[in-house]
Structures are given as C-alpha cells and as structure tokens.
Design a protein around this motif. Sequence first.
Motif, PDB file in Angstrom:
ATOM      1  N   LEU A 149      57.050  14.045  32.587  1.00 37.24           N
ATOM      2  CA  LEU A 149      55.704  14.375  33.039  1.00 37.24           C
ATOM      3  C   LEU A 149      55.730  15.019  34.419  1.00 37.24           C
ATOM      4  CD1 LEU A 149      52.649  14.130  32.414  1.00 37.24           C
ATOM      5  CD2 LEU A 149      52.694  11.966  33.677  1.00 37.24           C
ATOM      6  N   VAL A 150      56.509  14.439  35.323  1.00 35.76           N
ATOM      7  CA  VAL A 150      56.616  15.008  36.671  1.00 35.76           C
ATOM      8  C   VAL A 150      57.192  16.417  36.603  1.00 35.76           C
ATOM      9  CG1 VAL A 150      57.721  14.768  38.924  1.00 35.76           C
ATOM     10  CG2 VAL A 150      56.770  12.752  37.773  1.00 35.76           C
ATOM     11  N   SER A 151      58.186  16.613  35.756  1.00 34.13           N
ATOM     12  CA  SER A 151      58.778  17.942  35.575  1.00 34.13           C
ATOM     13  C   SER A 151      57.740  18.933  35.058  1.00 34.13           C
ATOM     14  CB  SER A 151      59.963  17.856  34.607  1.00 34.13           C
ATOM     15  OG  SER A 151      60.528  19.128  34.388  1.00 34.13           O
ATOM     16  N   ARG A 152      56.879  18.470  34.156  1.00 30.66           N
ATOM     17  CA  ARG A 152      55.824  19.337  33.619  1.00 30.66           C
ATOM     18  C   ARG A 152      54.863  19.765  34.730  1.00 30.66           C
ATOM     19  NH1 ARG A 152      53.385  19.710  28.439  1.00 30.66           N
ATOM     20  NH2 ARG A 152      54.664  17.955  27.726  1.00 30.66           N
ATOM     21  N   TYR A 153      54.447  18.799  35.558  1.00 25.89           N
ATOM     22  CA  TYR A 153      53.527  19.127  36.641  1.00 25.89           C
ATOM     23  C   TYR A 153      54.181  20.061  37.660  1.00 25.89           C
ATOM     24  CZ  TYR A 153      50.212  15.502  35.119  1.00 25.89           C
ATOM     25  OH  TYR A 153      49.306  14.749  34.413  1.00 25.89           O
ATOM     26  N   GLN A 154      55.459  19.853  37.938  1.00 22.63           N
ATOM     27  CA  GLN A 154      56.134  20.730  38.894  1.00 22.63           C
ATOM     28  C   GLN A 154      56.232  22.150  38.351  1.00 22.63           C
ATOM     29  OE1 GLN A 154      59.489  19.204  41.100  1.00 22.63           O
ATOM     30  NE2 GLN A 154      60.583  21.146  40.950  1.00 22.63           N
ATOM     31  N   SER A 155      56.514  22.280  37.058  1.00 15.06           N
ATOM     32  CA  SER A 155      56.579  23.605  36.447  1.00 15.06           C
ATOM     33  C   SER A 155      55.214  24.285  36.503  1.00 15.06           C
ATOM     34  CB  SER A 155      57.051  23.481  34.995  1.00 15.06           C
ATOM     35  OG  SER A 155      57.149  24.745  34.387  1.00 15.06           O
ATOM     36  N   ARG A 156      54.167  23.531  36.250  1.00 11.96           N
ATOM     37  CA  ARG A 156      52.817  24.090  36.343  1.00 11.96           C
ATOM     38  C   ARG A 156      52.501  24.498  37.776  1.00 11.96           C
ATOM     39  NH1 ARG A 156      49.105  19.831  32.798  1.00 11.96           N
ATOM     40  NH2 ARG A 156      49.916  20.380  30.711  1.00 11.96           N
ATOM     41  N   ARG A 157      52.864  23.638  38.714  1.00 14.48           N
ATOM     42  CA  ARG A 157      52.637  23.953  40.128  1.00 14.48           C
ATOM     43  C   ARG A 157      53.299  25.265  40.500  1.00 14.48           C
ATOM     44  NH1 ARG A 157      56.213  21.377  44.872  1.00 14.48           N
ATOM     45  NH2 ARG A 157      57.665  22.640  43.631  1.00 14.48           N
ATOM     46  N   GLY A 181      35.721  23.896  53.543  1.00 21.84           N
ATOM     47  CA  GLY A 181      36.696  24.961  53.735  1.00 21.84           C
ATOM     48  C   GLY A 181      37.808  24.950  52.712  1.00 21.84           C
ATOM     49  N   TYR A 182      37.758  23.986  51.770  1.00 18.99           N
ATOM     50  CA  TYR A 182      38.796  23.880  50.741  1.00 18.99           C
ATOM     51  C   TYR A 182      38.156  23.657  49.372  1.00 18.99           C
ATOM     52  CZ  TYR A 182      42.116  23.004  54.585  1.00 18.99           C
ATOM     53  OH  TYR A 182      42.870  23.089  55.724  1.00 18.99           O
ATOM     54  N   VAL A 183      38.932  23.947  48.346  1.00 19.90           N
ATOM     55  CA  VAL A 183      38.601  23.500  46.995  1.00 19.90           C
ATOM     56  C   VAL A 183      39.820  22.787  46.431  1.00 19.90           C
ATOM     57  CG1 VAL A 183      36.847  25.248  46.493  1.00 19.90           C
ATOM     58  CG2 VAL A 183      39.263  25.738  45.979  1.00 19.90           C
ATOM     59  N   ARG A 184      39.555  21.841  45.535  1.00 24.41           N
ATOM     60  CA  ARG A 184      40.633  21.115  44.865  1.00 24.41           C
ATOM     61  C   ARG A 184      40.733  21.579  43.426  1.00 24.41           C
ATOM     62  NH1 ARG A 184      40.030  15.060  42.756  1.00 24.41           N
ATOM     63  NH2 ARG A 184      39.250  16.310  41.017  1.00 24.41           N
ATOM     64  N   ILE A 185      41.962  21.855  42.993  1.00 28.55           N
ATOM     65  CA  ILE A 185      42.181  22.148  41.583  1.00 28.55           C
ATOM     66  C   ILE A 185      43.214  21.165  41.039  1.00 28.55           C
ATOM     67  CG2 ILE A 185      41.724  24.596  42.075  1.00 28.55           C
ATOM     68  CD1 ILE A 185      45.006  23.798  40.488  1.00 28.55           C
ATOM     69  N   GLY A 186      43.111  20.856  39.755  1.00 27.08           N
ATOM     70  CA  GLY A 186      44.052  19.964  39.113  1.00 27.08           C
ATOM     71  C   GLY A 186      45.021  20.729  38.231  1.00 27.08           C
ATOM     72  N   LEU A 187      46.281  20.322  38.265  1.00 24.89           N
ATOM     73  CA  LEU A 187      47.311  20.947  37.427  1.00 24.89           C
ATOM     74  C   LEU A 187      47.274  20.323  36.028  1.00 24.89           C
ATOM     75  CD1 LEU A 187      50.177  20.918  40.092  1.00 24.89           C
ATOM     76  CD2 LEU A 187      48.926  22.948  39.300  1.00 24.89           C
TER      77      LEU A 187
END
Length: 396
Positions: free
Chosen positions: A302-310, A370-376
Amino acid sequence: MSQHLNPFTIEPAELMSQLPTQFFATLVANVNRQIAQGHDVINLGQGNPDQPTPAHIVDSLKEAAGQPQFHKYSPFTGFSFLKEAIATRYKADYNVDLDPETEVAILFGGKTGLVQLPQVLLNPGDVCLVPDPGYPDYWSGVALARAEMKFMPLTAQNGFLPDYDAITPADRDKAKLMFLNYPNNPTSATAPLSFYEDTVAFAAKHGIVVASDFAYGAIGFDGSRPVSFLQAEGAKEVGVEFYTLSKTYNMAGWRVGFALGNAKIISLINALQDHIYVSLFGGIQAAAATALTSSQQCVEDLVSRYQSRRDAFYDALADIGWQADKPKGSFFCWLPVPKGYTSVSFADLLLEEAKVAVAPGVGFGTHGEGYVRIGLLSDEQRLREAVHRIRALNLF
C-alpha cells in the motif's frame, strides 16, 4: 381540541449551537451537485482510502462471524487478544513496550478517541492547544468539553511543526491538553524523534497532556518509517497516542482504533466508554488482530502504491509549473494556490472549470489559507488527468 394546544417545539441543548460547523459538508454538496449534473468529477478532496481491505482480513471476519462466542456482548474494554496484538505490533514496528491491559484502549475508530479525550481531561474554560491547520475533529472534542482552544500555527518556515517558544506564557500556564498529528493531515509533514523529545520536556514542564494522532503512522515514503511519539523517552508519562487501522489496512469502515500510553488516561477513556458502548463486535476484533499479527506485506504494498502515485502526480505538476514539496508521509499533498486566489476561490475554480475537487486549506484553520489539500486516493491515470485538466486553465 388539539388545535387549541400550543405548538410542540424541540429545543436543542445549548451545547449543540456551540459545535463547530462542518466546513467540508459544503464541499461534498458542491461535488455531488456537479456529479448530479452529469459531470465527470475527479474528487481529490476526500480522505477516504480507495482500496479494498486485504482479502485475508476479510476472510478472518467471515470465519469469526460464525463463532458463537462473538455473538454475545464483548468484554467492555475489548478482548485481550486484540490489545495484545496492537502491543506486539508496536514493539515490532517502533520498539515501544505497551502493557496490553493498562496501556491500550480499544476505540470505535481513532476519531472517537480524539473526541473523547478532551471530555475526560478538560473542564469548562480549560485550554487545549490545537494545531492550525489541523484535523477539524479536534475542535469537536474541545467543544463538547466546553473548553477553549488556542491555536499553534504550523508554517512552512518551521517545517509545519509547532513553535513552543511562540506560545504565550498565559496559554502555556492554562493549557491542560495539546494535540499533535504526524504524519500530518493536512500538510503531510513528518516529525523527527528530536521534536517529540522536545515535546515531552515542554509538556512535563507545563503540565500539559500530549495527544499524538498517529493515524498515518504506517505511511512514510522513500524508505523512511514515521516516528511514533511513544518512542520518545518519557512519552508515556505525559500523554497518549491514537492509532487506527483505517489507513494502514484500508479498514476505514470497520471502525477500529486504539489509544495507547499513559495508564491513567487509558483508564479514564475506558471509564467513559463503559457508559456509552459495549465494545466492538468480537468478529471485527478477531479480524483486526489478524491484520496486526499477519504478514505486513499488504501494508508495504500500500505504501509503495501511494509513493508511486505521489511521484506520478508531482511529475505532472512539474510539467505545468506548479511547484510544491513532495510529501514525506500520509496520503495527502499540500499545494500552494496561485497568486490572486484564496484557497476557497481556487478550489471553486477547479471544481467549476476543471471538474477537479480539492479541499481548501482554510477549512483546516486560518493558517491553512493559501493552500489546498489533495488526496492520493485515485489511480495514477486519474491523477495525471486531473493535472491535465488544470493545465488548460493556464494558471501557472
């Protein structure tokens, strides 16, 4: 005869008017309106994991659901096997020793504990130190306790860590509780062990209980595991940590979390829960123990998936000139808005013109402006498509 009676009215308790407004309800409504109109909205504003719970955990629940011993009331403080499982997991992952019976409380999800903690520690008028920006449900617990919040600004200049020296002497003296959250929602910042060591010293000096929200504790990138507050020497003397299976194992809907650390605080949480719940369904507790004690390959994947998406997402951002630092943890990205826009006006523009939903930073506190948050929390193709749509607006 009834027509002559006074109309019956429901008067809510005064407390209900003091609860914070759910800022993101408006965001959800706006997204749903666009979808209802037939638009293909790429929703990057949510924090709900998009992957299913691993099959071996689901299978464990299926098997446990057929066991009659779980059809009765569970022990009020939960089954010992689940508390032992979380203690074993913490020892393996963080080298932290926990007494399963006195230093672990089972929660109906991490949010429950975060909202309960102010109620067991704070009296009306007491002060709680809260990160700004931060997870809005901290505010809810403080409001329910009828306590006061004092905000600790999280700025890029300080690595999105609170500056304890900037807290006024009056606030330090009145504060009884402090919330921290790393890896951080919304900024995605991580905290080093040295920060937690400073936190323990600060808390001990001023008599402030520390509440570490470790919801994203399993999600660290580039080979780096996030640090637990409980790894700092003396941490259990001054506070507790909240851990949840929601993000680590894609079990958000299962509602399994834990409070860990100071035995007195754990006993208070258990005492409050005795008046509200009869613990989790035993089958879910059995499946949660399976998650914690089985191979952790699913977490690594799962962590690998999120890192690839990032990496895919930030490569696309670089192509359109949107500059931002890559997150080191969590599954969120904290992105500066272009000049001339507020976080809300920029989020509105993206939704209306690009059909991309993001969360305005101001919804997490005034220092989120001054920011927006997006989810991977979409696949790489959809993340790239979102940036492709934003490119067409010629903002960068």
